[in-house]
Design a protein around this motif. Structure first.
Motif, PDB file in Angstrom:
ATOM      1  N   MET A   1       5.533  13.002   9.397  1.00  0.00           N
ATOM      2  CA  MET A   1       5.381  11.668  10.086  1.00  0.00           C
ATOM      3  C   MET A   1       6.495  10.709   9.720  1.00  0.00           C
ATOM      4  SD  MET A   1       1.836   9.141  10.293  1.00  0.00           S
ATOM      5  CE  MET A   1       0.837  10.603  10.776  1.00  0.00           C
ATOM      6  N   ASP A   2       6.997  10.193  10.488  1.00  0.00           N
ATOM      7  CA  ASP A   2       8.174   9.306  10.254  1.00  0.00           C
ATOM      8  C   ASP A   2       7.632   7.910   9.837  1.00  0.00           C
ATOM      9  OD1 ASP A   2       7.629   7.993  12.576  1.00  0.00           O
ATOM     10  OD2 ASP A   2       9.491   8.364  13.537  1.00  0.00           O
ATOM     11  N   ALA A   3       8.272   7.167   9.375  1.00  0.00           N
ATOM     12  CA  ALA A   3       8.091   5.734   8.658  1.00  0.00           C
ATOM     13  C   ALA A   3       7.537   4.946  10.023  1.00  0.00           C
ATOM     14  CB  ALA A   3       9.343   4.892   8.188  1.00  0.00           C
ATOM     15  N   THR A   4       7.852   5.005  11.202  1.00  0.00           N
ATOM     16  CA  THR A   4       7.313   4.120  12.352  1.00  0.00           C
ATOM     17  C   THR A   4       5.659   4.630  12.568  1.00  0.00           C
ATOM     18  OG1 THR A   4       9.569   3.926  13.187  1.00  0.00           O
ATOM     19  CG2 THR A   4       7.585   3.640  14.696  1.00  0.00           C
ATOM     20  N   GLY A   5       5.623   5.931  12.525  1.00  0.00           N
ATOM     21  CA  GLY A   5       4.394   6.581  12.790  1.00  0.00           C
ATOM     22  C   GLY A   5       3.335   6.233  11.620  1.00  0.00           C
ATOM     23  N   ARG A   6       4.034   6.041  10.287  1.00  0.00           N
ATOM     24  CA  ARG A   6       2.952   5.573   9.323  1.00  0.00           C
ATOM     25  C   ARG A   6       2.802   4.196   9.387  1.00  0.00           C
ATOM     26  NH1 ARG A   6       6.827   9.146   6.394  1.00  0.00           N
ATOM     27  NH2 ARG A   6       7.868   7.266   5.552  1.00  0.00           N
ATOM     28  N   ARG A   7       3.779   3.343   9.761  1.00  0.00           N
ATOM     29  CA  ARG A   7       3.426   1.790  10.130  1.00  0.00           C
ATOM     30  C   ARG A   7       2.561   1.686  10.824  1.00  0.00           C
ATOM     31  NH1 ARG A   7       8.849  -1.185   8.177  1.00  0.00           N
ATOM     32  NH2 ARG A   7       9.229  -0.054   6.335  1.00  0.00           N
ATOM     33  N   ASP A   8       2.864   2.362  12.063  1.00  0.00           N
ATOM     34  CA  ASP A   8       1.566   2.253  13.302  1.00  0.00           C
ATOM     35  C   ASP A   8       0.136   2.520  12.668  1.00  0.00           C
ATOM     36  OD1 ASP A   8       3.790   1.332  14.925  1.00  0.00           O
ATOM     37  OD2 ASP A   8       4.039   3.490  15.991  1.00  0.00           O
ATOM     38  N   LEU A   9      -0.105   3.718  12.076  1.00  0.00           N
ATOM     39  CA  LEU A   9      -1.335   3.968  11.715  1.00  0.00           C
ATOM     40  C   LEU A   9      -1.789   2.924  10.796  1.00  0.00           C
ATOM     41  CD1 LEU A   9      -1.407   7.851  10.754  1.00  0.00           C
ATOM     42  CD2 LEU A   9      -2.909   6.487  12.273  1.00  0.00           C
ATOM     43  N   ILE A  10      -1.077   2.321   9.831  1.00  0.00           N
ATOM     44  CA  ILE A  10      -1.487   1.363   8.842  1.00  0.00           C
ATOM     45  C   ILE A  10      -1.901  -0.069   9.749  1.00  0.00           C
ATOM     46  CG2 ILE A  10      -0.728  -0.331   7.183  1.00  0.00           C
ATOM     47  CD1 ILE A  10       1.292   2.017   6.107  1.00  0.00           C
ATOM     48  N   GLU A  11      -1.138  -0.426  10.723  1.00  0.00           N
ATOM     49  CA  GLU A  11      -1.348  -1.405  11.513  1.00  0.00           C
ATOM     50  C   GLU A  11      -2.724  -1.154  12.314  1.00  0.00           C
ATOM     51  OE1 GLU A  11       0.461  -3.273  15.527  1.00  0.00           O
ATOM     52  OE2 GLU A  11       1.861  -3.402  13.877  1.00  0.00           O
ATOM     53  N   ARG A  12      -2.970   0.014  12.812  1.00  0.00           N
ATOM     54  CA  ARG A  12      -4.197   0.224  13.580  1.00  0.00           C
ATOM     55  C   ARG A  12      -5.499   0.034  12.489  1.00  0.00           C
ATOM     56  NH1 ARG A  12      -3.370   5.856  15.754  1.00  0.00           N
ATOM     57  NH2 ARG A  12      -5.804   5.808  16.007  1.00  0.00           N
ATOM     58  N   TYR A  13      -5.288   0.789  11.248  1.00  0.00           N
ATOM     59  CA  TYR A  13      -6.298   0.818  10.305  1.00  0.00           C
ATOM     60  C   TYR A  13      -6.523  -0.666   9.816  1.00  0.00           C
ATOM     61  CZ  TYR A  13      -8.575   1.035   5.837  1.00  0.00           C
ATOM     62  OH  TYR A  13      -9.577   1.131   4.901  1.00  0.00           O
ATOM     63  N   ILE A  14      -5.797  -1.489   9.710  1.00  0.00           N
ATOM     64  CA  ILE A  14      -5.827  -2.790   9.166  1.00  0.00           C
ATOM     65  C   ILE A  14      -6.585  -3.763  10.470  1.00  0.00           C
ATOM     66  CG2 ILE A  14      -4.746  -5.247   8.510  1.00  0.00           C
ATOM     67  CD1 ILE A  14      -2.935  -3.479   6.674  1.00  0.00           C
ATOM     68  N   THR A  15      -5.966  -3.554  11.619  1.00  0.00           N
ATOM     69  CA  THR A  15      -6.437  -4.282  12.656  1.00  0.00           C
ATOM     70  C   THR A  15      -8.072  -4.098  12.707  1.00  0.00           C
ATOM     71  OG1 THR A  15      -4.688  -4.236  13.725  1.00  0.00           O
ATOM     72  CG2 THR A  15      -6.499  -4.610  15.319  1.00  0.00           C
ATOM     73  N   ALA A  16      -8.246  -2.622  12.644  1.00  0.00           N
ATOM     74  CA  ALA A  16      -9.746  -2.173  12.949  1.00  0.00           C
ATOM     75  C   ALA A  16     -10.623  -2.919  11.672  1.00  0.00           C
ATOM     76  CB  ALA A  16      -9.735  -0.761  12.920  1.00  0.00           C
ATOM     77  N   TYR A  17     -10.015  -2.758  10.506  1.00  0.00           N
ATOM     78  CA  TYR A  17     -10.742  -3.282   9.211  1.00  0.00           C
ATOM     79  C   TYR A  17     -11.043  -4.851   9.512  1.00  0.00           C
ATOM     80  CZ  TYR A  17     -11.605  -5.093   4.557  1.00  0.00           C
ATOM     81  OH  TYR A  17     -12.238  -5.505   3.647  1.00  0.00           O
ATOM     82  N   ASN A  18     -10.045  -5.596  10.049  1.00  0.00           N
ATOM     83  CA  ASN A  18     -10.166  -7.124  10.252  1.00  0.00           C
ATOM     84  C   ASN A  18     -11.366  -7.416  11.369  1.00  0.00           C
ATOM     85  OD1 ASN A  18      -8.423  -7.412   8.200  1.00  0.00           O
ATOM     86  ND2 ASN A  18      -6.783  -8.156   9.759  1.00  0.00           N
ATOM     87  N   ALA A  19     -11.529  -6.190  12.385  1.00  0.00           N
ATOM     88  CA  ALA A  19     -12.403  -6.579  13.415  1.00  0.00           C
ATOM     89  C   ALA A  19     -13.772  -5.735  13.039  1.00  0.00           C
ATOM     90  CB  ALA A  19     -11.805  -5.907  14.633  1.00  0.00           C
ATOM     91  N   PHE A  20     -14.085  -5.384  11.891  1.00  0.00           N
ATOM     92  CA  PHE A  20     -15.196  -4.801  11.475  1.00  0.00           C
ATOM     93  C   PHE A  20     -15.652  -3.464  12.289  1.00  0.00           C
ATOM     94  CE2 PHE A  20     -15.892  -8.950  10.133  1.00  0.00           C
ATOM     95  CZ  PHE A  20     -16.420  -8.882   8.760  1.00  0.00           C
ATOM     96  N   ASP A  21     -14.506  -2.919  12.720  1.00  0.00           N
ATOM     97  CA  ASP A  21     -14.479  -1.788  13.575  1.00  0.00           C
ATOM     98  C   ASP A  21     -14.389  -0.418  12.933  1.00  0.00           C
ATOM     99  OD1 ASP A  21     -14.118   0.452  15.516  1.00  0.00           O
ATOM    100  OD2 ASP A  21     -12.209  -0.567  16.411  1.00  0.00           O
ATOM    101  N   VAL A  22     -15.623   0.216  12.070  1.00  0.00           N
ATOM    102  CA  VAL A  22     -15.501   1.101  11.421  1.00  0.00           C
ATOM    103  C   VAL A  22     -14.925   2.390  12.247  1.00  0.00           C
ATOM    104  CG1 VAL A  22     -17.113   3.027  10.453  1.00  0.00           C
ATOM    105  CG2 VAL A  22     -17.341   0.245  10.023  1.00  0.00           C
TER     106      VAL A  22
END
Length: 127
Positions: A1-22
């Protein structure tokens, strides 16, 4: 996975975390994800696999009435991505021998993400 893909996953994870979206958090993780949380150098929580992570995430969700992780900086280190995080959260419950419900907690920390075919394979949080 390239750096862009990794950053996209991190962004999705943090967005879900902030929204209490387990479920949204779990969608970014590999089936065998390893999670570790350290506070002041002490291991305070750990899990291996998605189901164990789900249990911890549900427990964490119940502790806070609001929470937000903000990315301060992000850098690649080998196969991992290190994210400096600013965190704020308001407790929903009293912590035994600790702060009361309604207390605002603000701290800085660092999350280390590692990746594989199935998504995030390892997450280490340090504060």
């Amino acid at each position: 996975m390239d750096a862009t893909g990794r950053r996209d996953l991190i962004e999705r994870y943090i967005t879900a975390y902030n929204a209490f979206d387990v479920e949204g958090m779990l969608a970014t993780l590999s089936a065998d994800v390893a999670f570790r949380n350290f506070s002041s150098g002490q291991l305070t929580a750990q899990s291996n696999g998605k189901e164990a992570f789900r249990r911890l995430a549900e427990q964490g969700k119940a502790l806070f009435s609001e929470r937000e992780q903000t990315v301060v900086s992000l850098r690649e280190e080998g196969e991992s991505t290190i994210v400096d995080i600013a965190y704020r959260g308001r407790l929903a419950v009293d912590i035994p021998d600790g702060p009361a419900a309604g207390t605002l907690i603000e701290l800085t920390g660092q999350s280390e993400f590692s990746f594989g075919e199935g998504g995030i394979t390892r997450l280490i949080d340090r504060s």
